[in-house]
Design an enzyme around this catalytic site. Structure first.
Site, PDB file in Angstrom:
ATOM      1  N   TYR A 180      -2.793  -0.802  10.251  1.00 24.44           N
ATOM      2  CA  TYR A 180      -2.779  -1.160   8.828  1.00 24.44           C
ATOM      3  C   TYR A 180      -1.422  -0.854   8.209  1.00 24.44           C
ATOM      4  O   TYR A 180      -0.834  -1.681   7.505  1.00 24.44           O
ATOM      5  CB  TYR A 180      -3.891  -0.409   8.103  1.00 24.44           C
ATOM      6  N   SER A 233       0.847  -1.190   0.000  1.00 22.07           N
ATOM      7  CA  SER A 233       0.000   0.000   0.000  1.00 22.07           C
ATOM      8  C   SER A 233       0.883   1.240   0.000  1.00 22.07           C
ATOM      9  O   SER A 233       2.070   1.181   0.359  1.00 22.07           O
ATOM     10  CB  SER A 233      -0.887   0.010   1.259  1.00 22.07           C
TER      11      SER A 233
END
Length: 253
Positions: free
Chosen positions: A152, A139
């Site tokens: 995350y 990401s």
């Protein structure tokens, strides 16, 4: 379009969103694909749409036993295994001070250990095949700090680092390992926080929009293909230029 003719791939988290887009593109590019997810009904629907070149397996990526079954399906149904796309992930935002150890352990089991178990599971089949390509979906949050992304982001930084380490260890077997780092992509995962596609809606992104899942799938297919045969141990950023620097309105200083 990348040429994946004759390749056999596993794509996790493929029942919808980015994973489904990758599975569809892989089949259109000539590959056979084992799609996996916990969303059985949606996953079976995508596999049925793709026909004989696809199989669906209900799969908990945090469970090594499930991984063994997925690899067996790929080998038995299609004769081997060439590509793994570790796409499955869970997502939420919460400030660091409010996060709990239990929640961090949960997201690590899926986002990090799912990748770890997956790579360990596919290595014997890829070595038997004489090589392969592993594409780990990290990401933008695995490249920079982002408020609200303590848990995350930690998993995605871990995926980035793990990808580099494994690339060093398996290169001699002809196995490539790379990470792909999407920015904001129009998927059900981010729709839950109120983001949607649309030109001009995101001035902080140089391209002024968020991406469709298919735009990430094209990059993943390239990295998985033989066209990227000398590409390993690196990261590819698919973020519309967001990481290139802050975009300022015309006339500002």
């Amino acid at each position: 379009m990348a040429d994946l003719t004759g390749k056999v791939a596993i794509v996790t988290g493929a029942a919808r969103g980015q994973g489904a887009a990758e599975a569809r593109l892989f089949v259109a590019s000539g590959a056979s694909v084992v799609l996996t997810d916990l969303l059985t009904e949606e996953g079976e629907r995508v596999a049925a749409e793709l026909g004989a070149a696809a199989r669906f397996v209900r799969h908990d990526v945090s469970d090594p036993a499930d991984w063994a079954e997925v690899v067996d399906v790929a080998v038995e149904a299609f004769g081997g295994l060439d590509i793994l796309v570790n796409n499955a992930a869970i997502y939420w935002t919460r400030g660091f001070a409010d996060e709990t150890a239990e929640r961090v352990e949960r997201i690590m089991r899926v986002n990090f250990f799912g990748v770890w178990h997956g790579m360990q599971a596919v290595l014997p089949a890829m070595k038997a095949r004489g090589g392969g390509s592993i594409v780990n979906i990290s990401s933008q949050a695995g490249l920079e700090g982002m408020p609200g992304h303590a848990a995350y982001g930690a998993t995605k930084w871990a995926v980035r680092g793990l990808s580099k380490t494994v690339a060093l260890e398996v290169g001699e077997h002809g196995i490539r390992v790379n990470s792909v780092h999407p920015g904001t992509i129009d998927t059900p995962m981010i729709a839950a926080v109120g983001l949607e596609q649309g030109a001009g809606k995101y001035p902080s992104v140089p391209l002024r929009r968020i991406a469709a899942p298919e735009e990430v799938a094209e990059v993943v297919a390239f990295v998985a293909s033989d066209a990227a045969s000398y590409l390993t141990g690196t990261e590819l950023v698919v973020d519309g230029g967001a990481m290139a620097g802050m975009v300022r309105p015309v006339g500002s200083f």
